[in-house]
Every structure is written in structure tokens, then in C-alpha cells.
Write an enzyme that holds these catalytic residues in place. Sequence first.
Site, PDB file in Angstrom:
ATOM      1  N   ASP A 116      57.069  53.717   5.044  1.00 20.50           N
ATOM      2  CA  ASP A 116      57.154  53.787   6.509  1.00 20.50           C
ATOM      3  C   ASP A 116      58.489  54.347   6.991  1.00 20.50           C
ATOM      4  O   ASP A 116      58.711  54.453   8.196  1.00 20.50           O
ATOM      5  CB  ASP A 116      56.996  52.382   7.120  1.00 20.50           C
ATOM      6  CG  ASP A 116      55.624  51.784   6.901  1.00 20.50           C
ATOM      7  OD1 ASP A 116      54.643  52.557   6.810  1.00 20.50           O
ATOM      8  OD2 ASP A 116      55.525  50.543   6.826  1.00 20.50           O
ATOM      9  N   ASP A 133      49.023  45.104  -2.316  1.00 17.07           N
ATOM     10  CA  ASP A 133      49.235  45.018  -0.878  1.00 17.07           C
ATOM     11  C   ASP A 133      48.101  44.171  -0.311  1.00 17.07           C
ATOM     12  O   ASP A 133      46.941  44.345  -0.690  1.00 17.07           O
ATOM     13  CB  ASP A 133      49.204  46.427  -0.268  1.00 17.07           C
ATOM     14  CG  ASP A 133      50.260  46.612   0.802  1.00 17.07           C
ATOM     15  OD1 ASP A 133      50.278  45.797   1.744  1.00 17.07           O
ATOM     16  OD2 ASP A 133      51.047  47.568   0.705  1.00 17.07           O
ATOM     17  N   ASP A 147      51.113  42.484   4.291  1.00 16.79           N
ATOM     18  CA  ASP A 147      51.342  43.465   5.345  1.00 16.79           C
ATOM     19  C   ASP A 147      51.394  42.833   6.736  1.00 16.79           C
ATOM     20  O   ASP A 147      50.584  41.963   7.062  1.00 16.79           O
ATOM     21  CB  ASP A 147      50.172  44.475   5.292  1.00 16.79           C
ATOM     22  CG  ASP A 147      50.336  45.629   6.249  1.00 16.79           C
ATOM     23  OD1 ASP A 147      51.248  46.445   6.046  1.00 16.79           O
ATOM     24  OD2 ASP A 147      49.543  45.718   7.206  1.00 16.79           O
TER      25      ASP A 147
HETATM   26  C1  GLC Z   1      52.620  47.937   7.847  1.00 14.59           C
HETATM   27  C2  GLC Z   1      52.481  49.072   6.849  1.00 14.59           C
HETATM   28  C3  GLC Z   1      52.210  50.341   7.593  1.00 14.59           C
HETATM   29  C4  GLC Z   1      50.911  50.169   8.345  1.00 14.59           C
HETATM   30  C5  GLC Z   1      50.924  48.924   9.241  1.00 14.59           C
HETATM   31  C6  GLC Z   1      49.539  48.553   9.673  1.00 14.59           C
HETATM   32  O1  GLC Z   1      53.727  48.101   8.660  1.00 14.59           O
HETATM   33  O2  GLC Z   1      53.612  49.146   6.038  1.00 14.59           O
HETATM   34  O3  GLC Z   1      52.147  51.451   6.749  1.00 14.59           O
HETATM   35  O4  GLC Z   1      50.674  51.296   9.145  1.00 14.59           O
HETATM   36  O5  GLC Z   1      51.441  47.797   8.586  1.00 14.59           O
HETATM   37  O6  GLC Z   1      48.795  48.073   8.591  1.00 14.59           O
END
Ligand code: GLC
Length: 548
Positions: free
Chosen positions: A324, A100, A201
Amino acid sequence: MTTEKDWIKDLVIYQIYPRSFYDANGDGIGDLPGVLQKLDYLEELGINAIWFSPVYRSPNDDNGYDISGYQEIMAEFGTMEDWERLRDACKEKGIRIIMDLVVNHSSDEHPWFLASRSSRDNDKSEYYIWRDAVDGHEPNNWASAFGGSAWEYVPERDQYYFHFFSKKQPDLNWACPKLREEIHQMINWWVDKGVDGFRVDAISYLDKPQDFPDSTQPAQPDGYSFPDILAGRPGTHAYIREMNQHIYAPRNVLTVGEVSAPTVEELGNYVRTSREEFDMAIPFVPPIVEIDTWTPEKLLHDIQESYEALKEDGWWARFFSNHDKPRQVSLYGDDRAYWEVSAKFLAMFLHTLPGTPFVYQGEEIGMTNVKLPSIEDYNDLDTLNMYKQGLLAGMTPEAALARAQLISRDNARTPMQWDNSAKGGFTTGTPWLSVNPNTKEINVKAQRQDPFSIYQCYRNLIALRKKSSALARGDMAFLETGCKELIAFTRSTPGETLLMFHNFSSKEHAIPDALRKDAKKALLSSYDREGGYRGPMLRAYESVIFQM
Ligand code: GLC
Ligand code: CA
């Protein structure tokens, strides 16, 4: 310069949320040695790539999506040596490693931010987004995705910094060339260490309009408005392309962008080959919106539309679940009366679409949503904020809790259910988040022994994809069934054609005679426990793959 990247089309990517996967040292938190111990299980399942949700140093305001050390491992998860051992073991099994990459923001505890916030003139001063107060207030009305203002005041600078997410996740300033250079170096460092790809992300918001205008979106209950204007600005695409041209393409690295792209056109802007940005994208839809608006018809429409738009020069990330979203069998299937068959149905539907399938941990055994008894039992900051916003909007605590139970990201984050013991075999300690009590019935151990389990269905699907070029690479053609809930299509290469029927409902639907005459041998069915396809009626959530 572009390099041959066809290898990405043969992946089945398994997403691990390390905190909840397997705890090897009994402190209640999943860790890297835990993943290492379960690698044989993943090999048996058949996947050939793992996407790791963040494992970097982090104070865990947003469970690792707030990074305070990009080139360090979170102490709770282990050490860099643990990561290297895991990497070597993955390589040995032919499993690709996808990390990630969280570079929209860092943690407010990152050394860059600590320096940046200390004064207006330090060498990291421009690494974040700082603005002066306007009439003694925040620079504008922007809401943070996790509630409240998107601006936070820092006395040392007498300025506000911008945070799209929580106030412990300050946005990095991509307009600063030195910052971009640091990020590029960091990415290259991970590629040097043997990483095969990145899931990038929340990457749609890098560029900011320099006049920072108020948002015209309707205000949230707390008075602030989401800055939707930030998504997909041309400047953001330029930053993405720069990374691709400098790093991803020449180094043959896979990229999956998590993007905000409400239309197919916007999605295409990130993934059409000629754009030179990402190989595939995960479009983000807020669960609160998706729960209210999804239907089988809409899902199919979106699939058809994005297929047509990208079939010549794009590719698709296929997923129903991630960390999520609510659990897929609870959201799109029926986690009670048709639990097993609807979980298999969803797997068969997804794995027969063109694109790269993603499996989110626990999905392969049909893990479901959980209903924790009180708001205190929830951990996710998004859930806690939603609850607060609900109360502000006049909901009763009971109603706000019920909504949290439905939508909470913790539904996907309860520990992996390895066996039927109270802690699901996840830990010997106290799990950081409650184990779903249905681990008594839904667990890996039971399903590994059962030839007709959901787990075996995933194994069969993944194995079939490895054998069938039509499934892995073939074109798709939709067939008219006359029924919105009965989905039919073919996948074909010059030498092979498969025909799929998916009944996306709890009602029976008949396969039209004209379509049935081409169906020869049934290869897989969601009703294998009952002897497989009987036809011509498709039963509730019946899914069947035919060879033609
Ligand atoms: C993305 C991730 C989520 C996180 C957000 C901020 O949407 O999947 O889990 O809270 O970014 O990094
Ligand atoms: Ca642990």
C-alpha cells in the site's frame, strides 16, 4: 489461556504480493507455482516466514482484498493443490506461513452477500450492514475510503448496505453471532491446514455505532466525509479478543493486526499482552499523509515513544514498505544519487530496531517507484479514485497524474525484477502491470552475483540477527548525538552489546567523540563497497553496526 509464543520474536517476515512475484505459466499474472519456483531464492535470503497477500477466490476489484471464497484459491493463482505443495515446501525449509485474513468485508460476489442482498428475510440477511434510506437518501454522509458514498442501494431490499472500502467490498456485520461463528470456523479450517499465522486486514472498524451519526470530518471534494469515528471502538476490541481467546492463543497462532492507531496509546490497545488481542500491529497511515509529514526526527520520535510504551508487555512489527506504500528507497531514501547506499541504510536502520522485521518483495534489491506515463496505465482503484478527486478539487490533469505517480500503490506492485530483460524475467507473457524499465539496472540476477549489493546487505543483516541475541531480543537504549539526523542507540542482552549509528541524511555528520570511544569492531556498514566505516564523519546515509 495463553501459550508460549516466543517463536514469533525470531521471525524475519517476507511479504509476497503474489500477483507481482513470479508468473510460472506465462499469462502475465504471478501465481503460487511461481512462488514455489522461487522458494530457494527466499531461503538463500534467509527469511523464515512469508506473509502472503490474499490468494483466495476474488473478482479482483481490490486485487484479492475482496474475497468471494475464503476457502478457495484464486483461479489465476492456481489450485488448492498448488497451495498445499507450497505449504509443504515451506515447512520443509522451516519457513512459516502467514496468510492475509480479510474479514472486515467480503466481496459483493461472495455467496453470503448474494443471499443477503436478495431479500430482507433470508438466513444471511443479517450478515451485512443494511439500513433504510433517510429522506430518500443514503443513511448518512460517510465516505468510502476509495471515493464516493460508503452506502450502496439495493432495490431487492429497498435498503442501503455499508462499505468502508469499494462498493464491491461490503462490510460484514460482526454484531451477528452466526456470522462470527462462520468466520471463526473458517479461521480454524486454515489453522488445521497448517497456517502459522495471520496478517489481519483493516481490523479497526468491525463495530459500528448503531445510530450511524454523520461524520464531522471535513468533506472530501465529492461531498462525503470519512467516518473516523469507526476506528478502535470498544466493541471492535471485544471481537478481536474473542478471536484471540478462542483461536489464536490456544492454537499458538501468530497475529499481526493492520490497525488504525494514530497514537501510541491506541496502538497499545491492540498489542499490549494483557489486552489479549494481537501479537504485533501494522499501524496504517494514509500514504498521502505520510509523504507530506514524515521527517527522520518524527520517525525517531515515534520509534522511541512506541519502544517505551511497549517494551514491558508488547512487541513491534518493523516495516518501511508494503503493497500500500510507495517504495521505501524513493520515499525515505534517495533513489537517484544515493540509491544503493540509502537502500542499505534503510535496511540497516530497520533491522537493528527491536521487533520483527518485515521485508516487502523487491525491497531487498532496492526496487524504486515507477512513473507510468498516463493514468490509464495505473490499475489500483485507490489511485484512480485519487486522480478523480484531484480533478474534482480543481487540479489540472497533469498535476493529478503527478500526484498519482508519487503516491500510487502501484509503485509497490510493479512486477518483481528478476533479471535485466524487458519483462524483468517476471513473465513470458504480457505483465498485468508494467515492469519498471529500471529492471535493466536493478534486478535479482545482478545483485546475487555482486558481493556488495543491496541484496547481500539484507542477507548479512538477516544472518547477523540469527547469530546475535542482542539484535533479536536485546533492549534498546538511545544515545544523544546532538543532531536530529544522526541516530545512535545500543541493543544489548546481558552478554552482548551492539552500538549503531545511522546518518539519516545526505549530509555528513560527525559521531561525537564520547560515543565513538566505545565503538570497537565494525560488523556491517552501508559503505561496504568502499571498504566500510572510516569515521569519525559519517557519510551520506552511512549506517554502521559496532560490536562493543
Ligand atoms: C488494507 C489492505 C489494502 C486494502 C484494504 C481493504 O489496508 O492492505 O490493500 O485495499 O485493506 O481491504
Ligand atoms: Ca500466471
